[in-house]
Design a protein around this motif. Structure first.
Motif, PDB file in Angstrom:
ATOM      1  N   GLU A 289       0.826  -1.206   0.000  1.00 35.36           N
ATOM      2  CA  GLU A 289       0.000   0.000   0.000  1.00 35.36           C
ATOM      3  C   GLU A 289       0.865   1.263   0.000  1.00 35.36           C
ATOM      4  O   GLU A 289       0.547   2.246  -0.685  1.00 35.36           O
ATOM      5  CB  GLU A 289      -0.934   0.006   1.214  1.00 35.36           C
ATOM      6  N   LEU A 290       1.941   1.222   0.746  1.00 32.27           N
ATOM      7  CA  LEU A 290       2.861   2.361   0.775  1.00 32.27           C
ATOM      8  C   LEU A 290       3.606   2.492  -0.552  1.00 32.27           C
ATOM      9  O   LEU A 290       3.813   3.602  -1.042  1.00 32.27           O
ATOM     10  CB  LEU A 290       3.841   2.202   1.937  1.00 32.27           C
ATOM     11  N   ASN A 291       3.991   1.367  -1.130  1.00 31.03           N
ATOM     12  CA  ASN A 291       4.702   1.402  -2.412  1.00 31.03           C
ATOM     13  C   ASN A 291       3.839   2.027  -3.507  1.00 31.03           C
ATOM     14  O   ASN A 291       4.338   2.791  -4.349  1.00 31.03           O
ATOM     15  CB  ASN A 291       5.130  -0.003  -2.829  1.00 31.03           C
ATOM     16  N   VAL A 292       2.554   1.693  -3.492  1.00 27.08           N
ATOM     17  CA  VAL A 292       1.637   2.287  -4.478  1.00 27.08           C
ATOM     18  C   VAL A 292       1.571   3.799  -4.292  1.00 27.08           C
ATOM     19  O   VAL A 292       1.597   4.568  -5.263  1.00 27.08           O
ATOM     20  CB  VAL A 292       0.231   1.666  -4.356  1.00 27.08           C
ATOM     21  N   ALA A 293       1.498   4.230  -3.041  1.00 22.10           N
ATOM     22  CA  ALA A 293       1.430   5.667  -2.748  1.00 22.10           C
ATOM     23  C   ALA A 293       2.702   6.379  -3.201  1.00 22.10           C
ATOM     24  O   ALA A 293       2.650   7.489  -3.745  1.00 22.10           O
ATOM     25  CB  ALA A 293       1.207   5.884  -1.256  1.00 22.10           C
ATOM     26  N   VAL A 294       3.848   5.730  -2.982  1.00 23.79           N
ATOM     27  CA  VAL A 294       5.126   6.331  -3.388  1.00 23.79           C
ATOM     28  C   VAL A 294       5.244   6.376  -4.910  1.00 23.79           C
ATOM     29  O   VAL A 294       5.609   7.407  -5.488  1.00 23.79           O
ATOM     30  CB  VAL A 294       6.308   5.550  -2.780  1.00 23.79           C
ATOM     31  N   ASP A 295       4.928   5.266  -5.570  1.00 24.30           N
ATOM     32  CA  ASP A 295       5.050   5.198  -7.027  1.00 24.30           C
ATOM     33  C   ASP A 295       4.156   6.219  -7.727  1.00 24.30           C
ATOM     34  O   ASP A 295       4.492   6.708  -8.815  1.00 24.30           O
ATOM     35  CB  ASP A 295       4.710   3.785  -7.526  1.00 24.30           C
TER      36      ASP A 295
ATOM     37  N   SER B 107      -2.923  -4.918   6.184  1.00 24.99           N
ATOM     38  CA  SER B 107      -1.553  -4.907   5.661  1.00 24.99           C
ATOM     39  C   SER B 107      -0.570  -4.263   6.639  1.00 24.99           C
ATOM     40  O   SER B 107       0.557  -4.743   6.808  1.00 24.99           O
ATOM     41  CB  SER B 107      -1.507  -4.176   4.313  1.00 24.99           C
ATOM     42  N   ALA B 108      -0.991  -3.192   7.311  1.00 19.63           N
ATOM     43  CA  ALA B 108      -0.104  -2.541   8.283  1.00 19.63           C
ATOM     44  C   ALA B 108       0.140  -3.444   9.483  1.00 19.63           C
ATOM     45  O   ALA B 108       1.237  -3.453  10.056  1.00 19.63           O
ATOM     46  CB  ALA B 108      -0.700  -1.206   8.726  1.00 19.63           C
ATOM     47  N   LEU B 109      -0.884  -4.213   9.854  1.00 18.63           N
ATOM     48  CA  LEU B 109      -0.746  -5.162  10.959  1.00 18.63           C
ATOM     49  C   LEU B 109       0.295  -6.234  10.615  1.00 18.63           C
ATOM     50  O   LEU B 109       1.116  -6.609  11.459  1.00 18.63           O
ATOM     51  CB  LEU B 109      -2.101  -5.808  11.257  1.00 18.63           C
ATOM     52  N   GLU B 110       0.262  -6.697   9.390  1.00 20.40           N
ATOM     53  CA  GLU B 110       1.223  -7.714   8.952  1.00 20.40           C
ATOM     54  C   GLU B 110       2.654  -7.179   8.979  1.00 20.40           C
ATOM     55  O   GLU B 110       3.583  -7.873   9.418  1.00 20.40           O
ATOM     56  CB  GLU B 110       0.862  -8.190   7.553  1.00 20.40           C
TER      57      GLU B 110
END
Length: 201
Positions: free
Chosen positions: A43-49, A102-105
């Motif tokens: 989810e973070l990678n999508v936001a960064v990309d 996802s953040a929990l994982e």
């Protein structure tokens, strides 16, 4: 995937004021593990990309890794604290509300990395780092060189073409017949200038 316990925690050993490892090798590997876990968060990678955090989105991802590492300056850290830190950072920096686990994982992975670093077991961190390096190499290899637009040639190409045209024009000029008036040869005959050559008249 086995159920994650959000209350699972790590605690500083007796006599230590924080969870920071006194052993440099353990600390550096754990910090690498946190960074790799954060980079694994899709989810973070999508936001960064997509630059949802602006032009400095990649730097913000590194900053998130840093604030997670700073959590371990405390004496007790649990999975839920790491998860909440990740979620708040995503919301504040990227204006993204993540409503899955996802953040929990990722938080659970970070706590596991700490527990294994306590045992000097860095195998999972090393594996994740190796996979990250491969992804980076593949991403670099996939970058396609933008070819020059034939409709808009580069300045070098224009210079070359002008240079060629100059020589072509010069060649044409040199081969053209120029009428400079009558020419008289050594015998006194007047030469007539024609395209096929000089003829006596």
């Amino acid at each position: 995937m086995s159920r994650i316990d959000p209350t699972e925690f790590v605690q500083a050993l007796d006599g230590q004021s924080s969870l920071k490892f006194p052993n440099e090798r353990q600390q550096s590997h754990f910090e690498l593990g946190v960074t790799m876990a954060v980079h694994k968060w899709e989810e973070l990678n999508v936001a960064v990309d997509n630059s949802w955090g602006g032009p400095n989105s990649a730097d913000k991802r590194d900053w998130i890794s840093g604030i997670v590492i700073d959590l371990f300056e405390e004496k007790i850290v649990d999975v839920q604290l790491v998860e909440e830190t990740l979620l708040y950072a995503m919301l504040d920096e990227f204006d993204v509300h993540v409503d899955n686990d996802s953040a929990l994982e990722i938080a659970n992975m970070i706590i596991k990395f700490y527990q294994k670093a306590q045992l000097n077991d860095f195998s999972d961190i090393d594996i994740l780092y190796e996979r990250w390096q491969i992804r980076q190499q593949n991403r670099q290899a996939q970058k396609v060189k933008v070819e020059d637009d034939p409709e808009n040639p580069s300045s070098d190409e224009e210079d070359d073409e002008e240079h060629e045209h100059y020589h072509e024009d010069q060649h044409i000029d040199d081969s053209m017949e120029v009428d400079n008036g009558p020419v008289v040869d050594d015998d006194g005959f007047t030469l007539v200038q024609t395209k096929k050559g000089n003829r006596r008249r």
